[in-house]
Design an enzyme around this catalytic site. Structure first.
Site, mmCIF file in Angstrom:
data_model
loop_
_atom_site.group_PDB
_atom_site.id
_atom_site.type_symbol
_atom_site.label_atom_id
_atom_site.label_comp_id
_atom_site.label_asym_id
_atom_site.label_seq_id
_atom_site.Cartn_x
_atom_site.Cartn_y
_atom_site.Cartn_z
ATOM 1 N N ARG A 46 0.846 -1.203 0.000
ATOM 2 C CA ARG A 46 0.000 0.000 0.000
ATOM 3 C C ARG A 46 0.879 1.249 0.000
ATOM 4 O O ARG A 46 0.549 2.262 -0.604
ATOM 5 C CB ARG A 46 -0.934 0.000 1.215
ATOM 6 C CG ARG A 46 -1.737 1.294 1.337
ATOM 7 C CD ARG A 46 -2.905 1.200 2.306
ATOM 8 N NE ARG A 46 -2.654 0.386 3.470
ATOM 9 C CZ ARG A 46 -1.966 0.770 4.557
ATOM 10 N NH1 ARG A 46 -1.415 1.975 4.600
ATOM 11 N NH2 ARG A 46 -1.816 -0.048 5.573
ATOM 12 N N TYR A 98 -16.275 17.130 -15.749
ATOM 13 C CA TYR A 98 -16.683 15.730 -15.651
ATOM 14 C C TYR A 98 -17.703 15.555 -14.529
ATOM 15 O O TYR A 98 -17.506 16.037 -13.404
ATOM 16 C CB TYR A 98 -15.447 14.858 -15.423
ATOM 17 C CG TYR A 98 -15.745 13.440 -15.044
ATOM 18 C CD1 TYR A 98 -16.617 12.659 -15.806
ATOM 19 C CD2 TYR A 98 -15.157 12.861 -13.925
ATOM 20 C CE1 TYR A 98 -16.900 11.348 -15.452
ATOM 21 C CE2 TYR A 98 -15.420 11.551 -13.572
ATOM 22 C CZ TYR A 98 -16.298 10.809 -14.335
ATOM 23 O OH TYR A 98 -16.568 9.516 -13.985
ATOM 24 N N ASP A 170 -7.043 19.347 -14.493
ATOM 25 C CA ASP A 170 -7.390 18.024 -15.006
ATOM 26 C C ASP A 170 -7.003 18.003 -16.485
ATOM 27 O O ASP A 170 -7.634 18.653 -17.311
ATOM 28 C CB ASP A 170 -8.894 17.790 -14.825
ATOM 29 C CG ASP A 170 -9.339 16.398 -15.295
ATOM 30 O OD1 ASP A 170 -8.611 15.777 -16.097
ATOM 31 O OD2 ASP A 170 -10.419 15.955 -14.888
ATOM 32 N N LYS A 195 -7.819 6.698 -19.303
ATOM 33 C CA LYS A 195 -8.121 7.193 -20.637
ATOM 34 C C LYS A 195 -6.893 7.093 -21.544
ATOM 35 O O LYS A 195 -6.429 6.016 -21.842
ATOM 36 C CB LYS A 195 -8.667 8.615 -20.534
ATOM 37 C CG LYS A 195 -9.742 8.818 -19.450
ATOM 38 C CD LYS A 195 -10.907 7.861 -19.550
ATOM 39 C CE LYS A 195 -12.112 8.237 -18.693
ATOM 40 N NZ LYS A 195 -11.955 8.137 -17.260
#
Length: 379
Positions: A46, A98, A170, A195
Site C-alpha cells: 500500500r 466531468y 485536469d 483514458k
C-alpha cells in the site's frame, strides 16, 4: 530527450536483477526485512511497490514534473487533492466538467464544510472575481468534458499565485502529449490514466503530478493512509500503454480533425464542439497551450429531440455506445444520462449541456470507416 523518445523510455530502466527490458509485475503484498524497519525501500505494497514506482516515475517524466503518484482511479486522485483542504476552505471550479468530479465535490465533500464555487473559467476575469480570503484551490479542466471549453492555464496560474491558492488542472482530455500544465504554472496535474495514458480500455487508474516536495509528501501521506492505490498488474498495463501514447495521439488527432470537419458540414448537425476549429471561442488559447487538438468532441443535431439523439446513439456499428474515452476504439456517449447524469438538469442546461448532446471519443480506426458509420447512423 525529445517528446516521442521520452514517452517510450519515461521513468523505465531495465530490471537490475534480470535485465528484463519491461518492468516486472511485482505481485506481492509485503517484503522481507532483515531487521525491524530494515528493508530495500519497500515494506508493504500500500505504501509502495516497484512496479508502481516505475509508473510514478513515468508519470512525472511525461508531465515534466519532479514527482508522480498513481491512484486506483481518477476520482481517487481527485479525492486525495481535496483532502489537502479543511472545513471553511473554498474551491473555485469550472461549471463545465466531468460529472464524477462534480458529484465528488457537491455530493460528498460539500457536506464536510468545503465550499465549491462553480464559474465559467474560460473567462479568467471570472476567476479573479470569485477569489476570497478563503480560496485555497482553483480546479480547472481544459479542454472540458464534454463541451470542449478552453481555459488559459497560464493566466489562471497568475491569479492562483496572487491568491496563494493551488491551481489544479485536469489534463485528461489533452494528455501529456498535447499539453503540460505544470510548464504553464499549475501546481498539480490530474489525469484519469484510464483514458489516454492507458489507452486500451482495460484498466482503471488515476495520476497526480507535481513539482513541490512538500506537496508530494502531503499527497503521498494521504495516498498511503487512505489506501486508494492501484495494483501492480494495473501499473504494468498503464506502463505498457504509455509506450505508444505518441503514435496513438497522432492518429487520435488526425482522425479527430476529419470527423469534426465531417460533422460540421453535415446538414443534420446543428453544432460541433471541438477546440481545433479556428472560429471556436477557445481556439486562440488552445493554439497557444496545446500542440494539437485531440480526438474528443461533442455535437448537437438539428433535430434537438431526445429521440433523434437516441437513434444516432443506437445506430452506430463500429463506434460503440459506452462510458469512458481515450481508448484505441471509438466510443459514443450521451452525457445527460451517462457521464453527467449526476449533474442536476437545470445546471446542465444552464451550462450549455443539452439533453440531446452527443459526445464522441474518436479512436485510431480508419477515419473513412468512422465517417461512413456516422453517416448511416445520422441518416
Amino acid at each position: 530527450m525529445k517528446l516521442n523518445t521520452k514517452i517510450i523510455h519515461a521513468g523505465v530502466e531495465p530490471d537490475p536483477s534480470t535485465g528484463a527490458i519491461m518492468t516486472p509485475i511485482f505481485q506481492t503484498s509485503t517484503y522481507v526485512q532483515t531487521g525491524p524497519n530494515e528493508h530495500k525501500g519497500y515494506d508493504y505494497s500500500r505504501a509502495g511497490n516497484p512496479t508502481r514506482t516505475a509508473l510514478e516515475n513515468a508519470f512525472a517524466a511525461l508531465e515534466n514534473a519532479k514527482h508522480g503518484l498513481a491512484f486506483s482511479s481518477g476520482v481517487a486522485a481527485t479525492d486525495a487533492v481535496i483532502r489537502l483542504l479543511k472545513p471553511g476552505d473554498e474551491v473555485i471550479a469550472a461549471n463545465d466538467m466531468y460529472g464524477g468530479t462534480y458529484r465528488l465535490f457537491s455530493k460528498l465533500w460539500a457536506d464536510f464544510g468545503i465550499k465549491f464555487i462553480y464559474i465559467d473559467t474560460t473567462k479568467t476575469e471570472n476567476i479573479s472575481a470569485a477569489i476570497t480570503g478563503q480560496t485555497k484551490m482553483i480546479w480547472v479542466e481544459t479542454p472540458t468534458n464534454p463541451l470542449m471549453n478552453i481555459t488559459d492555464i497560464e493566466a489562471a496560474a497568475v491569479i492562483a499565485k496572487k491568491a496563494k491558492a493551488l491551481l489544479v488542472v485536469d489534463n485528461t482530455f489533452a494528455s501529456p502529449y498535447l499539453q503540460n500544465p505544470l510548464d504553464l504554472g499549475a501546481d498539480i496535474v490530474m489525469h484519469s490514466a484510464t483514458k489516454y495514458l492507458g489507452g486500451h480500455s482495460d484498466v482503471i487508474m488515476g495520476a497526480l503530478m507535481m513539482n513541490d516536495d512538500e506537496l508530494r509528501e502531503k499527497l503521498f501521506f494521504i495516498q498511503k493512509s487512505s489506501g486508494a492505490v492501484p495494483g501492480p498488474l494495473d501499473c504494468f498495463l498503464v506502463l505498457r500503454g504509455i509506450k505508444t501514447l505518441h503514435v496513438r495521439m497522432q492518429r487520435h488527432c488526425e482522425n479527430g480533425r476529419k470527423i469534426a470537419e465531417f460533422l460540421a458540414g453535415h446538414p443534420k448537425v446543428k453544432k460541433v464542439y471541438w477546440c481545433g476549429f479556428e472560429n471556436s471561442v477557445g481556439y486562440p488559447v488552445a493554439q497557444k497551450q496545446m500542440r494539437d487538438f485531440g480526438g474528443m468532441m461533442s455535437f448537437e443535431l438539428a433535430d434537438e429531440s431526445i429521440d433523434a439523439a437516441v437513434k444516432v446513439l443506437k445506430g452506430t456499428r463500429i463506434i460503440a455506445l459506452a462510458e469512458s474515452l481515450g481508448g484505441v476504439e471509438s466510443l459514443i456517449n450521451h452525457p445527460a444520462t451517462m457521464t453527467h447524469a449526476s449533474v442536476p438538469r437545470e445546471e446542465r442546461i444552464k451550462n450549455g449541456l443539452s439533453d440531446s448532446l452527443i459526445r464522441l471519443s474518436i479512436g485510431i480506426e480508419d477515419a473513412d470507416d468512422l465517417i461512413d458509420d456516422l453517416k448511416q447512423a445520422i441518416g
